[in-house]
Design an enzyme around this catalytic site. Structure first.
Site, PDB file in Angstrom:
ATOM      1  N   LYS A  84       0.923  -1.245   0.182  1.00  0.00           N
ATOM      2  CA  LYS A  84       0.165  -0.130   0.021  1.00  0.00           C
ATOM      3  C   LYS A  84       0.290   1.307   0.102  1.00  0.00           C
ATOM      4  CE  LYS A  84      -0.431   0.457   5.066  1.00  0.00           C
ATOM      5  NZ  LYS A  84      -0.843   1.034   5.778  1.00  0.00           N
ATOM      6  N   SER A 124     -10.295   2.284  -2.993  1.00  0.00           N
ATOM      7  CA  SER A 124      -9.314   3.385  -1.958  1.00  0.00           C
ATOM      8  C   SER A 124      -9.827   4.982  -3.177  1.00  0.00           C
ATOM      9  CB  SER A 124      -7.900   3.582  -2.454  1.00  0.00           C
ATOM     10  OG  SER A 124      -7.552   4.943  -1.982  1.00  0.00           O
ATOM     11  N   ALA A 125     -10.509   6.181  -2.139  1.00  0.00           N
ATOM     12  CA  ALA A 125     -10.211   6.837  -2.850  1.00  0.00           C
ATOM     13  C   ALA A 125      -9.032   7.632  -3.652  1.00  0.00           C
ATOM     14  CB  ALA A 125     -10.968   7.661  -2.066  1.00  0.00           C
ATOM     15  N   TYR A 149       0.725   1.973  -7.065  1.00  0.00           N
ATOM     16  CA  TYR A 149      -0.339   1.735  -6.192  1.00  0.00           C
ATOM     17  C   TYR A 149      -2.233   1.875  -7.155  1.00  0.00           C
ATOM     18  CZ  TYR A 149      -3.046   1.906  -1.657  1.00  0.00           C
ATOM     19  OH  TYR A 149      -4.216   1.436  -1.299  1.00  0.00           O
ATOM     20  N   LYS A 153      -5.834  -0.677  -7.401  1.00  0.00           N
ATOM     21  CA  LYS A 153      -6.940  -0.535  -7.035  1.00  0.00           C
ATOM     22  C   LYS A 153      -7.485  -0.474  -8.038  1.00  0.00           C
ATOM     23  CE  LYS A 153      -5.739  -0.660  -2.529  1.00  0.00           C
ATOM     24  NZ  LYS A 153      -6.200  -2.707  -1.708  1.00  0.00           N
ATOM     25  N   ASN A 179      -8.762   8.284   4.676  1.00  0.00           N
ATOM     26  CA  ASN A 179      -8.182   8.549   5.341  1.00  0.00           C
ATOM     27  C   ASN A 179      -8.011   7.927   6.206  1.00  0.00           C
ATOM     28  OD1 ASN A 179      -7.611  10.521   2.722  1.00  0.00           O
ATOM     29  ND2 ASN A 179      -5.544  10.938   3.706  1.00  0.00           N
ATOM     30  N   ASN A 199       3.051   8.419   6.228  1.00  0.00           N
ATOM     31  CA  ASN A 199       0.641   9.272   6.316  1.00  0.00           C
ATOM     32  C   ASN A 199       0.497   9.936   7.510  1.00  0.00           C
ATOM     33  OD1 ASN A 199      -0.021   5.626   4.696  1.00  0.00           O
ATOM     34  ND2 ASN A 199      -0.224   7.333   3.860  1.00  0.00           N
ATOM     35  N   ARG A 292       4.440  17.716  -2.320  1.00  0.00           N
ATOM     36  CA  ARG A 292       4.410  15.862  -2.403  1.00  0.00           C
ATOM     37  C   ARG A 292       3.954  15.818  -3.604  1.00  0.00           C
ATOM     38  NH1 ARG A 292       2.826  12.049   1.868  1.00  0.00           N
ATOM     39  NH2 ARG A 292       0.406  12.428   1.118  1.00  0.00           N
TER      40      ARG A 292
HETATM   41  P1  NAD Z   1      -1.627  -3.569   6.529  1.00  0.00           P
HETATM   42  O1  NAD Z   1      -0.134  -3.102   5.427  1.00  0.00           O
HETATM   43  O2  NAD Z   1      -1.771  -2.386   7.307  1.00  0.00           O
HETATM   44  O3  NAD Z   1      -2.428  -4.343   5.814  1.00  0.00           O
HETATM   45  C1  NAD Z   1      -1.972  -5.228   4.736  1.00  0.00           C
HETATM   46  C2  NAD Z   1      -1.975  -6.324   5.304  1.00  0.00           C
HETATM   47  O4  NAD Z   1      -1.788  -7.612   4.170  1.00  0.00           O
HETATM   48  C3  NAD Z   1      -0.629  -6.956   6.090  1.00  0.00           C
HETATM   49  O5  NAD Z   1      -1.327  -7.552   7.364  1.00  0.00           O
HETATM   50  C4  NAD Z   1       0.381  -7.688   4.943  1.00  0.00           C
HETATM   51  O6  NAD Z   1       0.849  -8.658   5.884  1.00  0.00           O
HETATM   52  C5  NAD Z   1      -1.092  -8.351   4.261  1.00  0.00           C
HETATM   53  N1  NAD Z   1      -0.270  -8.761   2.993  1.00  0.00           N
HETATM   54  C6  NAD Z   1       0.006  -8.185   2.009  1.00  0.00           C
HETATM   55  N2  NAD Z   1       0.570  -8.717   0.889  1.00  0.00           N
HETATM   56  C7  NAD Z   1      -0.062 -10.280   1.072  1.00  0.00           C
HETATM   57  C8  NAD Z   1      -0.127 -11.576   0.132  1.00  0.00           C
HETATM   58  N3  NAD Z   1       0.643 -11.799  -0.857  1.00  0.00           N
HETATM   59  N4  NAD Z   1      -0.480 -12.457   1.181  1.00  0.00           N
HETATM   60  C9  NAD Z   1      -0.744 -12.374   2.214  1.00  0.00           C
HETATM   61  N5  NAD Z   1      -0.992 -11.128   3.418  1.00  0.00           N
HETATM   62  C10 NAD Z   1      -0.294 -10.001   2.518  1.00  0.00           C
HETATM   63  O7  NAD Z   1      -2.593  -2.012   5.244  1.00  0.00           O
HETATM   64  P2  NAD Z   1      -4.151  -1.316   6.318  1.00  0.00           P
HETATM   65  O8  NAD Z   1      -3.270   0.024   6.152  1.00  0.00           O
HETATM   66  O9  NAD Z   1      -4.629  -2.533   7.135  1.00  0.00           O
HETATM   67  O10 NAD Z   1      -4.386  -1.611   4.367  1.00  0.00           O
HETATM   68  C11 NAD Z   1      -5.755  -2.740   4.525  1.00  0.00           C
HETATM   69  C12 NAD Z   1      -6.585  -2.651   2.633  1.00  0.00           C
HETATM   70  O11 NAD Z   1      -6.672  -1.258   3.311  1.00  0.00           O
HETATM   71  C13 NAD Z   1      -5.020  -2.243   1.830  1.00  0.00           C
HETATM   72  O12 NAD Z   1      -5.472  -3.927   0.439  1.00  0.00           O
HETATM   73  C14 NAD Z   1      -4.635  -1.378   1.376  1.00  0.00           C
HETATM   74  O13 NAD Z   1      -4.240  -0.827   0.295  1.00  0.00           O
HETATM   75  C15 NAD Z   1      -5.810  -0.920   1.134  1.00  0.00           C
HETATM   76  N6  NAD Z   1      -6.691   0.360   1.740  1.00  0.00           N
HETATM   77  C16 NAD Z   1      -5.904   1.485   2.979  1.00  0.00           C
HETATM   78  C17 NAD Z   1      -5.836   2.730   2.687  1.00  0.00           C
HETATM   79  C18 NAD Z   1      -4.973   2.957   3.709  1.00  0.00           C
HETATM   80  O14 NAD Z   1      -4.892   4.791   4.150  1.00  0.00           O
HETATM   81  N7  NAD Z   1      -4.696   2.206   5.217  1.00  0.00           N
HETATM   82  C19 NAD Z   1      -6.117   3.471   2.787  1.00  0.00           C
HETATM   83  C20 NAD Z   1      -7.071   3.078   1.295  1.00  0.00           C
HETATM   84  C21 NAD Z   1      -6.821   1.498   1.007  1.00  0.00           C
HETATM   85  N1  UFG Z   2       1.261  15.409   4.594  1.00  0.00           N
HETATM   86  C1  UFG Z   2       2.322  16.535   5.430  1.00  0.00           C
HETATM   87  N2  UFG Z   2       3.180  15.549   6.226  1.00  0.00           N
HETATM   88  C2  UFG Z   2       3.197  14.211   5.481  1.00  0.00           C
HETATM   89  C3  UFG Z   2       2.893  13.412   5.138  1.00  0.00           C
HETATM   90  C4  UFG Z   2       1.024  13.479   5.041  1.00  0.00           C
HETATM   91  O1  UFG Z   2       1.992  17.222   4.636  1.00  0.00           O
HETATM   92  O2  UFG Z   2       4.303  13.468   6.062  1.00  0.00           O
HETATM   93  C5  UFG Z   2       0.352  15.764   3.873  1.00  0.00           C
HETATM   94  C6  UFG Z   2      -0.350  15.407   2.109  1.00  0.00           C
HETATM   95  O3  UFG Z   2       0.531  16.260   1.888  1.00  0.00           O
HETATM   96  C7  UFG Z   2      -1.979  15.397   2.186  1.00  0.00           C
HETATM   97  C8  UFG Z   2      -1.794  14.710   4.151  1.00  0.00           C
HETATM   98  O4  UFG Z   2      -1.405  15.032   4.667  1.00  0.00           O
HETATM   99  O5  UFG Z   2      -2.545  16.812   2.417  1.00  0.00           O
HETATM  100  C9  UFG Z   2      -2.542  13.274   3.502  1.00  0.00           C
HETATM  101  O6  UFG Z   2      -1.370  12.485   3.605  1.00  0.00           O
HETATM  102  P1  UFG Z   2      -1.391  10.877   3.624  1.00  0.00           P
HETATM  103  O7  UFG Z   2       0.194  10.199   3.402  1.00  0.00           O
HETATM  104  O8  UFG Z   2      -1.959  10.417   5.471  1.00  0.00           O
HETATM  105  O9  UFG Z   2      -3.146  10.730   3.006  1.00  0.00           O
HETATM  106  P2  UFG Z   2      -3.027  10.612   1.181  1.00  0.00           P
HETATM  107  O10 UFG Z   2      -4.644  11.326   1.303  1.00  0.00           O
HETATM  108  O11 UFG Z   2      -1.859  11.047   0.112  1.00  0.00           O
HETATM  109  O12 UFG Z   2      -3.057   9.212   0.681  1.00  0.00           O
HETATM  110  C10 UFG Z   2      -4.171   8.388   1.556  1.00  0.00           C
HETATM  111  C11 UFG Z   2      -3.127   7.120   1.666  1.00  0.00           C
HETATM  112  C12 UFG Z   2      -3.720   6.143   0.523  1.00  0.00           C
HETATM  113  C13 UFG Z   2      -5.021   5.999  -0.929  1.00  0.00           C
HETATM  114  C14 UFG Z   2      -5.507   8.239  -0.741  1.00  0.00           C
HETATM  115  C15 UFG Z   2      -6.603   7.368  -0.816  1.00  0.00           C
HETATM  116  O13 UFG Z   2      -2.236   7.003   1.619  1.00  0.00           O
HETATM  117  O14 UFG Z   2      -3.460   4.598   0.168  1.00  0.00           O
HETATM  118  O15 UFG Z   2      -5.720   7.877   0.991  1.00  0.00           O
HETATM  119  O16 UFG Z   2      -7.420   6.918   0.013  1.00  0.00           O
HETATM  120  F1  UFG Z   2      -5.034   5.942  -1.669  1.00  0.00           F
END
Ligand code: NAD
Ligand code: UFG
Length: 338
Positions: A84, A124-125, A149, A153, A179, A199, A292
Site C-alpha cells: 500500500k 481506495s479514494a 499502487y 486498485k 483516510n 502518512n 509532494r
Molecule cells: P496493512 O499493510 O497494515 O495490511 C495489509 C496486510 O496484508 C498486512 O498484514 C500484510 O502482511 C498482508 N499482505 C500483503 N500482501 C499479502 C499477500 N500477498 N498475501 C497475504 N498477505 C499479504 O495495510 P492496511 O492499512 O490495513 O490496508 C489494508 C487494505 O486497505 C490494503 O489493501 C490497502 O491498500 C487498503 N487501503 C488502505 C488505506 C490506508 O490508508 N491504510 C487507504 C485505502 C485503501
Molecule cells: N502530509 C504531510 N506530511 C506528511 C504526510 C502527509 O503534509 O508527512 C499531508 C499530505 O500532503 C496530504 C495529507 O497530509 O495533504 C494526507 O496525506 P497521507 O499520506 O496521510 O494520505 P493521502 O491522502 O496522501 O493518501 C491516503 C493513503 C493512500 C490512499 C489515499 C486515498 O495513503 O493509500 O489516502 O485513499 F490511496
C-alpha cells in the site's frame, strides 16, 4: 457465518476482525506477515472472547489457499491483503502488480473453484484520481490514477466488475476508503508502519513520542482554507464497522455494490496538527516543505450512499481519532512487539 479475511493481521484488517467477531461472525485470517507482526494476532485474541484460526499464507500461493478453503467452511471473503505504499510502488511496480493484482486473481480463482462467490474488496479514494471535485460520489468517473499502487486498485475494481458481468451470481462490494487513522480504544491495536511513515497521522504520533524531530507539511499553497491539503480522515473502528455491514450486504444476495467509507468532512494538515495537540497535550513542531508529487488539494467523500444502503455512517470525530492514535502510540512506542 464464516469470513476469510486476507491481510487480517494488518492495520485495518485487525480492527475489522475484532468488530466481526464481536458481531458474532467466525473469522479465518490469512496473512503472509509481510507488513505486520504476528503479535497483532495475539492482540486481537486478547480483545475478543472467541478463538479463531489464522494461516500464514501468501494469497498468491494457489495450493495453500485452496487447502484453506477445503479445510474451512468459508461463506465470504474480505480482501485486505496488498501492498500500500504509494511512493514505493513507483520504484517497485512489478512487485505491486504481482502482489495486488495477481494476488487478487489467484484468490478469485480459488474462491470460484470452491464455490465461494462473495467478496468485499479494500479499494481506495485514490481511484477518483486528480480531476473529480469533492465531495466525491460513487458514480463519478474513476481511473485517473497517478501511481502504480492506485492503478492496482483501479485494475482490481475493473476485474471485479468484469467478473460480475460474466457471472451475476457473484456478490461483490467495492469499498473506497478515505483516510483511515485512529486505533482501538484499548490502546493495544493500531497502525505500526515500517520505517519512516508516509502518512500524516503516524508521522505526527512519531514526532509526539520524540522519534522524529518535526513534521514536514507538504505544501501550504493549495487552494484550501489554510493552504495545506484537505482529507477525509476516518476512524479505523468506524471503517471496521463498515465492513461488518458490507459483509451482511453481500450475504443477503448477489450484486455489485460500491461504497465510499468516509465521514464527508475535510480537515487540513494544520487542522489535524491542532486537533492532535489538543488531544495529546503535546506540541508538534512542523516545517512547511514543497508539495509532494501526486498529491491533490482536497479529497473528501459524500458518504450518503453507504448510509442509505448499508445503514452505516462514521460516528467518531477527529478528536477521538487523535486521542486513540495517541493512546496506541504512547502505550506502544515501538509498535507491536516482535
Ligand atoms: P496493512 O499493510 O497494515 O495490511 C495489509 C496486510 O496484508 C498486512 O498484514 C500484510 O502482511 C498482508 N499482505 C500483503 N500482501 C499479502 C499477500 N500477498 N498475501 C497475504 N498477505 C499479504 O495495510 P492496511 O492499512 O490495513 O490496508 C489494508 C487494505 O486497505 C490494503 O489493501 C490497502 O491498500 C487498503 N487501503 C488502505 C488505506 C490506508 O490508508 N491504510 C487507504 C485505502 C485503501
Ligand atoms: N502530509 C504531510 N506530511 C506528511 C504526510 C502527509 O503534509 O508527512 C499531508 C499530505 O500532503 C496530504 C495529507 O497530509 O495533504 C494526507 O496525506 P497521507 O499520506 O496521510 O494520505 P493521502 O491522502 O496522501 O493518501 C491516503 C493513503 C493512500 C490512499 C489515499 C486515498 O495513503 O493509500 O489516502 O485513499 F490511496
Amino acid at each position: 457465518m464464516s469470513v476469510l479475511v486476507t491481510g487480517g493481521a494488518g492495520y485495518i484488517g485487525s480492527h475489522t476482525c475484532v468488530e466481526l467477531i464481536n458481531a458474532g461472525v467466525d473469522v479465518v485470517i490469512v496473512d503472509n506477515f509481510c507488513n505486520c507482526k504476528k503479535s497483532s494476532i495475539n492482540r486481537i485474541r486478547a480483545l475478543v472472547n472467541k478463538d479463531f484460526t489464522y494461516y500464514e499464507c501468501d494469497i498468491r500461493d494457489k495450493k495453500g489457499l485452496d487447502s484453506i478453503f477445503k479445510k474451512e467452511k468459508i461463506d465470504s471473503v474480505i480482501h485486505f491483503a496488498g501492498l500500500k505504499a504509494v511512493d514505493e510502488s513507483v520504484y517497485k511496480p512489478l512487485e505491486y502488480f504481482d502482489n495486488n493484482v495477481n494476488g487478487t486473481l489467484v484468490l478469485l480463482d480459488v474462491m470460484r473453484n470452491n464455490g465461494c462467490k462473495k467478496i468485499v474488496f479494500s479499494s481506495s479514494a485514490t481511484v477518483y484520481g486528480m480531476n473529480n471535485i469533492s465531495p466525491l460520489t460513487e458514480d463519478m468517473q474513476v481511473g485517473g490514477v497517478t501511481n502504480p499502487y492506485g492503478r492496482t486498485k483501479f485494475m482490481i475494481e475493473c476485474i471485479l466488475q468484469d467478473l460480475y458481468v460474466s457471472d451475476n451470481s457473484w456478490s461483490i462490494c467495492l469499498l473506497r476508503y478515505f483516510n483511515p487513522i485512529g486505533a482501538h480504544k484499548s490502546g493495544t491495536m493500531g497502525e505500526d508502519p515500517n520505517g519512516i511513515p508516509n502518512n500524516l497521522m503516524p508521522y505526527i504520533t512519531q514526532v509526539a513520542i520524540g522519534k522524529r524531530e518535526y513534521l514536514n507539511v507538504w505544501g501550504d499553497d493549495y487552494d484550501t482554507p489554510d493552504g495545506t491539503g484537505v482529507r477525509d480522515y476516518i476512524h479505523v473502528v468506524d471503517l471496521a464497522l463498515g465492513h461488518v455491514k458490507a459483509v451482511q450486504k453481500i450475504e443477503a444476495g448477489s450484486g455489485l455494490y460500491i461504497y465510499n467509507l468516509g465521514t464527508g468532512k475535510g480537515y487540513s494538515v494544520l487542522d489535524v496538527v491542532k486537533a492532535f495537540e489538543k488531544a495529546s497535550g503535546v506540541k508538534i513542531p512542523y516545517k512547511i516543505g514543497p508539495r509532494r508529487a501526486g498529491d491533490i488539494a482536497t479529497c473528501y467523500s459524500d458518504p450518503g450512499k453507504a448510509y442509505r444502503e448499508l445503514g452505516w455512517k462514521a460516528e467518531r470525530d477527529i478528536e477521538e481519532m487523535c486521542e486513540d492514535s495517541w493512546r496506541w502510540q504512547s502505550q506502544n512506542p515501538n509498535g507491536y512487539p516482535d
